[in-house]
Scaffold this motif. Structure first.
Motif, PDB file in Angstrom:
ATOM      1  N   VAL A  55       0.837  -1.205   0.000  1.00 35.01           N
ATOM      2  CA  VAL A  55       0.000   0.000   0.000  1.00 35.01           C
ATOM      3  C   VAL A  55       0.867   1.249   0.000  1.00 35.01           C
ATOM      4  O   VAL A  55       0.681   2.170  -0.811  1.00 35.01           O
ATOM      5  CB  VAL A  55      -0.954   0.012   1.226  1.00 35.01           C
ATOM      6  N   TRP A  56       1.855   1.303   0.924  1.00 38.96           N
ATOM      7  CA  TRP A  56       2.689   2.504   1.013  1.00 38.96           C
ATOM      8  C   TRP A  56       3.533   2.679  -0.239  1.00 38.96           C
ATOM      9  O   TRP A  56       3.753   3.815  -0.699  1.00 38.96           O
ATOM     10  CB  TRP A  56       3.586   2.436   2.252  1.00 38.96           C
TER      11      TRP A  56
ATOM     12  N   LEU B 153       1.126   4.044  -2.987  1.00 34.03           N
ATOM     13  CA  LEU B 153       0.770   5.446  -2.732  1.00 34.03           C
ATOM     14  C   LEU B 153       1.929   6.377  -3.053  1.00 34.03           C
ATOM     15  O   LEU B 153       1.724   7.491  -3.560  1.00 34.03           O
ATOM     16  CB  LEU B 153       0.347   5.617  -1.273  1.00 34.03           C
ATOM     17  N   SER B 154       3.155   5.939  -2.778  1.00 30.78           N
ATOM     18  CA  SER B 154       4.318   6.778  -3.076  1.00 30.78           C
ATOM     19  C   SER B 154       4.505   6.974  -4.580  1.00 30.78           C
ATOM     20  O   SER B 154       5.133   7.947  -5.004  1.00 30.78           O
ATOM     21  CB  SER B 154       5.588   6.162  -2.472  1.00 30.78           C
ATOM     22  N   GLN B 155       3.947   6.057  -5.361  1.00 31.07           N
ATOM     23  CA  GLN B 155       4.065   6.156  -6.817  1.00 31.07           C
ATOM     24  C   GLN B 155       2.861   6.846  -7.463  1.00 31.07           C
ATOM     25  O   GLN B 155       2.891   7.146  -8.658  1.00 31.07           O
ATOM     26  CB  GLN B 155       4.194   4.742  -7.416  1.00 31.07           C
ATOM     27  N   HIS B 156       1.814   7.105  -6.684  1.00 32.02           N
ATOM     28  CA  HIS B 156       0.580   7.667  -7.241  1.00 32.02           C
ATOM     29  C   HIS B 156       0.076   8.798  -6.340  1.00 32.02           C
ATOM     30  O   HIS B 156      -0.864   8.615  -5.556  1.00 32.02           O
ATOM     31  CB  HIS B 156      -0.483   6.573  -7.394  1.00 32.02           C
ATOM     32  N   PRO B 157       0.693   9.972  -6.450  1.00 30.30           N
ATOM     33  CA  PRO B 157       0.324  11.091  -5.564  1.00 30.30           C
ATOM     34  C   PRO B 157      -1.133  11.519  -5.691  1.00 30.30           C
ATOM     35  O   PRO B 157      -1.707  12.034  -4.727  1.00 30.30           O
ATOM     36  CB  PRO B 157       1.283  12.216  -5.995  1.00 30.30           C
TER      37      PRO B 157
ATOM     38  N   GLU C 255      -7.547  -2.646  -4.075  1.00 32.50           N
ATOM     39  CA  GLU C 255      -6.788  -2.602  -5.329  1.00 32.50           C
ATOM     40  C   GLU C 255      -5.347  -3.041  -5.125  1.00 32.50           C
ATOM     41  O   GLU C 255      -4.745  -3.681  -6.003  1.00 32.50           O
ATOM     42  CB  GLU C 255      -6.845  -1.188  -5.918  1.00 32.50           C
ATOM     43  N   THR C 256      -4.796  -2.737  -3.950  1.00 29.33           N
ATOM     44  CA  THR C 256      -3.451  -3.219  -3.636  1.00 29.33           C
ATOM     45  C   THR C 256      -3.434  -4.744  -3.564  1.00 29.33           C
ATOM     46  O   THR C 256      -2.531  -5.397  -4.108  1.00 29.33           O
ATOM     47  CB  THR C 256      -2.961  -2.624  -2.303  1.00 29.33           C
ATOM     48  N   MET C 257      -4.444  -5.323  -2.910  1.00 31.47           N
ATOM     49  CA  MET C 257      -4.492  -6.779  -2.797  1.00 31.47           C
ATOM     50  C   MET C 257      -4.826  -7.444  -4.129  1.00 31.47           C
ATOM     51  O   MET C 257      -4.549  -8.627  -4.314  1.00 31.47           O
ATOM     52  CB  MET C 257      -5.494  -7.191  -1.719  1.00 31.47           C
ATOM     53  N   ARG C 258      -5.435  -6.708  -5.029  1.00 32.48           N
ATOM     54  CA  ARG C 258      -5.617  -7.253  -6.378  1.00 32.48           C
ATOM     55  C   ARG C 258      -4.271  -7.390  -7.080  1.00 32.48           C
ATOM     56  O   ARG C 258      -3.932  -8.454  -7.615  1.00 32.48           O
ATOM     57  CB  ARG C 258      -6.540  -6.353  -7.222  1.00 32.48           C
TER      58      ARG C 258
END
Length: 461
Positions: free
Chosen positions: A285-286, A289-293, A329-332
């Motif tokens: 997740v982190w 998120l760091s790649q998608h501001p 979406e992360t777990m997908r």
């Protein structure tokens, strides 16, 4: 792949179509490729052969399934024909015993009946304060690191925080020596079993150094589990944790509770299933998120609006819709449980293909959740796929991060609550900025883990 594969034509038998077979000049080609780069090998298989293909793993015939309707047949429609008499669960049996993950048949049904009350919503709700407290303690330790602009390694941080959470939620042991010893022993067993899963040879009973370390680690975990159980049985006090609930619950059909051996098996199962899996999901997740501001900004907007600076309650979780969408979406994209398998008891038919008795059917949620016919632009991180209206239109078995059917993970509600609370609390205070421009690849251990420790910088909002 270096080895040239020769797709076989699909032929029919009186029992149905034959499953296409992977063919290569080297009989060990599939085994070596699966051991070295399993995700890439599975991707190559599906591109060459389609959504069902047979390949050999050592001397075991494996049938790869890569369509959700095929997996629904195994997990739901014909569940009684598929058990867990396969090598990976036999391997896990050495650590977990006959817990919920490894047991089958009537034994599993009894365990599930006894364990289910421990995971009811009312019981999980009581753990929200625990998760809030541990997360806030972690955030407090990050304050000085933020001032000093120190690098934090997110994978390590998530492993530490979920160790505290599962230790407290399960057995009410905090960051004591017992919890730390249990965590270290678990890491040793996890690393050994992950290597064995990729190459199940020699047998675990063979006394090579890694196997000796495994059995020593299991012994250490057993000693801690049994000592805790003995203390609790003597105290006869409800401490609000899962162990208290398991000690107090009896099977409504038999009137019997769990023996010490059965409790030990479930403690090991919950610890293993609830520690590293959540840590890795949160690490991904982190990273994402760091790649998608733009996604991070929308998360901050929701958290600020719903919580207004306070800690989340159970009632708040249903309002943190986008927060949950990010987790889904992360777990997908990066399902921590990336491989599952079952043993076929009797002959079966899947989409006209004959599945022989005695075979192992195998699927990878990593592949399934990226199926191009089901997920548009499947490699893209897009939480909007899990907007409520999108979820309502999609069959439930298309998304299986916690498996499905009767054997869906009993701890899924706790895991989702834990991740949602943590994500909301940290997002209130910080942005996590990646310190590397290199993409992070998944690494296949027992869980799907980031290939780096994810060095990041904390930035106060």
């Amino acid at each position: 792949m270096a080895e040239t594969m020769h797709p076989s034509s699909t032929t029919s038998t009186p029992l149905g179509k034959r499953v296409p077979r992977y063919r290569a000049r080297n009989p060990l080609s599939a085994t070596l490729a699966f051991q070295k780069r399993p995700l890439q090998f599975l991707d190559t298989l599906t591109k060459e052969y389609g959504d069902i293909v047979q390949f050999p793993l050592l001397n075991m015939p494996i049938i790869l399934l890569n369509h959700p309707d095929y997996i629904k047949r195994v997990l739901i429609d014909n569940i009684s024909n598929y058990d867990k008499d396969v090598f990976i669960y036999k391997m896990l049996h050495s650590v977990m015993g006959e817990g919920l993950i490894t047991s089958s048949g009537e034994k599993w049904k009894k365990r599930r009946r006894v364990m289910q009350p421990a995971f009811h919503r009312q019981r999980i709700e009581k753990l929200v304060d625990l998760i809030n407290g541990i997360t806030r303690d972690t955030i407090a330790t990050w304050e000085e690191k933020t001032v000093q602009q120190e690098t934090i390694f997110i994978k390590e941080e998530m492993l530490k925080i979920t160790l505290k959470m599962v230790s407290m939620a399960l057995m009410n042991i905090d960051a004591s020596d017992a919890a730390q010893d249990f965590g270290r022993a678990f890491q040793v067993s996890n690393e050994t079993l992950a290597a064995f899963a990729r190459m199940p040879f020699p047998p675990l009973s063979f006394p090579i150094p890694s196997h000796r370390r495994l059995w020593q680690a299991i012994k250490q975990m057993d000693e801690i589990s049994y000592a805790t159980m003995r203390e609790r049985r003597e105290q006869q006090e409800d401490l609000g944790d899962l162990l208290s609930m398991m000690l107090a619950t009896v099977d409504e059909e038999t009137g019997q509770g769990l023996s010490d051996q059965e409790l030990r098996d479930e403690i090991q199962t919950i610890f293993i299933a609830g520690h590293e899996t959540s840590a890795n999901a949160l690490s991904w997740v982190w990273y994402l998120l760091s790649q998608h501001p733009e996604v991070e900004a929308k998360l901050h907007e929701e958290v600020d609006c719903v919580l207004g600076g306070r800690v989340p309650t159970m009632e708040d979780l249903s309002k943190l819709v986008y927060t949950r969408m990010i987790i889904d979406e992360t777990m997908r994209l990066y399902p921590t449980v990336w491989q599952l398998m079952r043993h076929t008891i009797q002959d079966d038919m899947i989409d006209g293909y004959h599945i022989p008795a005695g075979y192992t059917v195998f699927w990878s949620n990593y592949m399934l959740h990226r199926h191009p016919a089901i997920w548009e632009d499947a490699e893209r991180f897009d939480p909007e796929r899990f907007a409520p209206e999108q979820v309502a239109r999609r069959p439930r078995h298309y998304f299986l991060p916690f498996s499905g059917g009767q054997r869906i993970c009993i701890g899924n509600s706790f895991a989702l609550m834990e991740m949602q609370v943590m994500l909301a609390l940290v997002a209130q205070r910080y942005r996590l900025v990646s310190l590397s421009d290199q993409p992070v690849e998944p690494k296949t251990a027992l869980a799907l883990v980031p290939s780096t420790n994810l060095p990041m910088k904390l930035v106060k909002r």
